[in-house]
Write an enzyme that holds these catalytic residues in place. Structure first.
Site, mmCIF file in Angstrom:
data_model
loop_
_atom_site.group_PDB
_atom_site.id
_atom_site.type_symbol
_atom_site.label_atom_id
_atom_site.label_comp_id
_atom_site.label_asym_id
_atom_site.label_seq_id
_atom_site.Cartn_x
_atom_site.Cartn_y
_atom_site.Cartn_z
ATOM 1 N N LYS A 51 -51.976 -65.872 6.387
ATOM 2 C CA LYS A 51 -51.697 -64.954 7.491
ATOM 3 C C LYS A 51 -51.708 -63.502 7.006
ATOM 4 O O LYS A 51 -52.345 -62.645 7.625
ATOM 5 C CB LYS A 51 -50.330 -65.336 8.086
ATOM 6 C CG LYS A 51 -49.871 -64.529 9.253
ATOM 7 C CD LYS A 51 -48.839 -65.291 10.062
ATOM 8 C CE LYS A 51 -47.417 -65.156 9.577
ATOM 9 N NZ LYS A 51 -46.818 -63.844 9.863
ATOM 10 N N GLY A 60 -44.565 -58.799 13.223
ATOM 11 C CA GLY A 60 -44.070 -57.595 12.557
ATOM 12 C C GLY A 60 -45.147 -56.952 11.701
ATOM 13 O O GLY A 60 -45.239 -55.723 11.602
ATOM 14 N N ARG A 80 -36.602 -55.930 16.251
ATOM 15 C CA ARG A 80 -36.764 -55.756 14.794
ATOM 16 C C ARG A 80 -36.945 -54.282 14.407
ATOM 17 O O ARG A 80 -37.490 -53.494 15.159
ATOM 18 C CB ARG A 80 -37.936 -56.611 14.312
ATOM 19 C CG ARG A 80 -37.647 -58.093 14.534
ATOM 20 C CD ARG A 80 -38.744 -58.973 14.026
ATOM 21 N NE ARG A 80 -38.928 -58.841 12.603
ATOM 22 C CZ ARG A 80 -39.959 -59.366 11.940
ATOM 23 N NH1 ARG A 80 -40.884 -60.036 12.584
ATOM 24 N NH2 ARG A 80 -40.047 -59.210 10.645
ATOM 25 N N GLN A 140 -45.299 -54.559 4.259
ATOM 26 C CA GLN A 140 -45.814 -54.027 5.532
ATOM 27 C C GLN A 140 -45.718 -52.517 5.548
ATOM 28 O O GLN A 140 -46.667 -51.825 5.923
ATOM 29 C CB GLN A 140 -45.018 -54.615 6.703
ATOM 30 C CG GLN A 140 -45.186 -56.118 6.848
ATOM 31 C CD GLN A 140 -44.231 -56.724 7.861
ATOM 32 O OE1 GLN A 140 -43.359 -56.038 8.406
ATOM 33 N NE2 GLN A 140 -44.386 -58.010 8.117
ATOM 34 N N ASP A 157 -40.278 -65.163 2.562
ATOM 35 C CA ASP A 157 -40.615 -66.027 3.689
ATOM 36 C C ASP A 157 -40.374 -67.509 3.381
ATOM 37 O O ASP A 157 -40.461 -68.352 4.282
ATOM 38 C CB ASP A 157 -42.088 -65.839 4.085
ATOM 39 C CG ASP A 157 -42.344 -64.449 4.663
ATOM 40 O OD1 ASP A 157 -41.385 -63.805 5.119
ATOM 41 O OD2 ASP A 157 -43.505 -64.014 4.654
HETATM 42 C C1 S3P Z 1 -45.614 -59.429 5.126
HETATM 43 C C2 S3P Z 1 -44.546 -58.864 4.476
HETATM 44 C C3 S3P Z 1 -43.179 -59.383 4.557
HETATM 45 C C4 S3P Z 1 -43.139 -60.794 5.131
HETATM 46 C C5 S3P Z 1 -44.007 -60.951 6.329
HETATM 47 C C6 S3P Z 1 -45.455 -60.617 5.984
HETATM 48 C C7 S3P Z 1 -46.943 -58.841 4.940
HETATM 49 O O1 S3P Z 1 -42.423 -58.536 5.394
HETATM 50 O O2 S3P Z 1 -41.829 -61.179 5.426
HETATM 51 O O3 S3P Z 1 -43.953 -62.279 6.813
HETATM 52 O O4 S3P Z 1 -47.966 -59.461 5.310
HETATM 53 O O5 S3P Z 1 -47.029 -57.715 4.406
HETATM 54 P P1 S3P Z 1 -41.782 -57.157 4.847
HETATM 55 O O6 S3P Z 1 -42.902 -56.261 4.436
HETATM 56 O O7 S3P Z 1 -41.029 -56.581 6.015
HETATM 57 O O8 S3P Z 1 -40.894 -57.561 3.731
#
Ligand code: S3P
Length: 424
Positions: free
Chosen positions: A19, A91, A119, A164, A309
């Site tokens: 993903k 998110g 969130r 993220q 995760d």
């Molecule tokens: C993700 C980063 C993580 C993770 C999310 C996917 C990503 O979140 O929990 O499921 O693809 O960069 P955070 O960046 O908020 O830690």
């Protein structure tokens, strides 16, 4: 969804595309000039939301199953959206897209479902404002309005390790004047840094920092997405806790920023083997796991960003282990798709496990047989999968309420579970 105790969990599987990597391939492809071809694009609803948002900006994307082709014309060709961009439950979509939009000279509104609208997004708004974009939030939450423009590079220290937010700042940095550096307190997933060179962009990496230069053009690329590492974790745990079980998962993403859960499961006595088959641009290979007697452990908080995760899957393993399992330094779990600390304590507790909530983690006592019950997914895909795996090892029948939310990351989860436990 009703789940009965399973006699075993066996099979050889390849998993849908990761993903996190799929989101990035779509985003970078939409920013690039020239065609981007993505193979094994994730079947997750979250990744469909990313494509829908990019189409809302006028990007031409063709998708046939797991093949995605993006006719990139650069960010200059992005058009103001005629309606709010809906990231649904994702998110990653809302935060990373906000970064890319910070360089666009028009106003976009980004929103999401009820869970996403609870969130935090201020963490992404703050650095983008510091770079020169106008970003408004709704009390620190979505809907989020981004009005981009001329950006300038900056050195930004992340307060929490978040891939993220790191990605958002780097995507804004690519459109800024000068150089942008992001420094993180602990290593988070580095898929953006690893993917950008394929799109013709140099990323300088030193320790916990990543630097990009503004004003460079991305060119279309070929991306093959490895199997989802986070989905793999649930299947690995199922094989460990059920009798007479063994699963082999082929073509899985083995990034060290994503598979720290394997290290923890091994420390618990789990028989988990990793076979690396390729290492660039991302490590990929197989994971083999078989029935094991597990003991509790104390998870090193420094590992948490690399297994954030996977805590729901690890908590299930802990419920089947002897002795206490403790994870701390994981306060971020309280602001994921649900409050995952509370959701695990409630769900595993209902099945008979002894789980104690900590402000930033949890303790699972282990050693108590689980018994089927009615449990709630709380609309969170990873809670639904965790409780379903626990149910496979629980006596009798478990009813997982709201289990359809597994489609957010892994629509084929229950079909695979049925095959692995001899029911299909
Ligand atoms: C993700 C980063 C993580 C993770 C999310 C996917 C990503 O979140 O929990 O499921 O693809 O960069 P955070 O960046 O908020 O830690």
């Amino acid at each position: 969804m009703q789940i009965q105790r399973a006699p075993y969990f066996r099979g050889v599987f390849t998993l849908p595309g990761d993903k996190s990597i799929s989101h990035r391939a779509a985003l970078l492809g939409a920013m690039a000039v020239g065609e981007t071809h993505v193979r094994n694009y994730s079947s997750a609803a979250d990744c469909a939301a990313t494509i829908a948002c990019l189409r809302g900006l006028g990007v031409e994307i063709r998708r046939v199953g797991t093949e995605v082709r993006i006719a990139g014309r650069g960010t200059e060709a992005w058009r103001p959206p005629s309606a709010a961009l809906d990231a649904c439950n994702s998110g990653s979509t809302i935060r990373m897209l906000a970064g890319a939009l910070a360089g666009r000279p028009f106003r976009s509104v980004l929103t999401g479902d009820e869970s996403l609208r609870r969130r935090p997004v201020e963490r992404v708004a703050a650095p983008l404002r510091a770079m020169g974009a106008t970003v408004l939030t709704t009390d620190g939450k979505p809907p989020l309005t981004v009005e981009g423009g001329r950006l300038h590079g900056l050195v930004y220290d992340l307060k929490v390790a978040s891939a993220q937010v790191k990605t958002a700042v780097l995507l804004a940095g690519l459109q800024a004047e000068g150089v942008t550096t992001v420094r993180e307190p602990a290593p988070s997933r580095d898929h953006t840094e690893r993917m950008l060179p394929a799109f013709g962009v140099a990323v300088e990496r030193a320790g916990l920092s990543a630097t990009v230069r503004g004003g460079v053009r991305l060119r279309g690329a070929e991306v093959t997405v490895p199997g989802d590492a986070s989905s793999a974790a649930f299947l690995v745990v199922a094989a460990l806790v059920l009798p007479d079980s063994e699963v082999r998962l082929d073509g899985v993403l083995l990034s060290p920023t994503r598979i720290a859960f394997v290290e923890v499961l091994r420390a618990m006595g789990g028989r988990v083997e990793v076979r690396l088959e390729a290492s660039a641009p991302e490590p990929v290979g197989s994971i083999v796991a078989s029935s094991s007697r597990l003991q509790g452990t104390v998870v090193d908080p420094a590992l948490v960003p690399s297994l954030v995760d996977e805590v729901p899957a690890l908590a299930v393993a802990a419920a089947f282990a002897e002795g206490p399992f403790t994870v701390t330094g994981a306060a971020e779990l309280r602001v994921k798709e649900s409050d995952r600390i509370a959701a695990l304590a409630e769900g595993l507790g209902a099945l008979g496990a002894r789980v104690r909530e900590l402000p930033d983690g949890l303790v699972v006592e282990g050693g108590r047989p689980l018994v089927g019950a009615r449990v709630r997914s709380q609309g969170d895909h990873r809670i639904a999968m965790a409780l379903s795996v626990a149910a496979l090892g629980a006596e009798g029948t478990t009813e997982v309420e709201g289990a359809e939310c597994v489609a957010v990351s892994f629509p084929g989860f229950y079909a695979l579970v049925d095959r692995a436990s001899g029911r299909a």
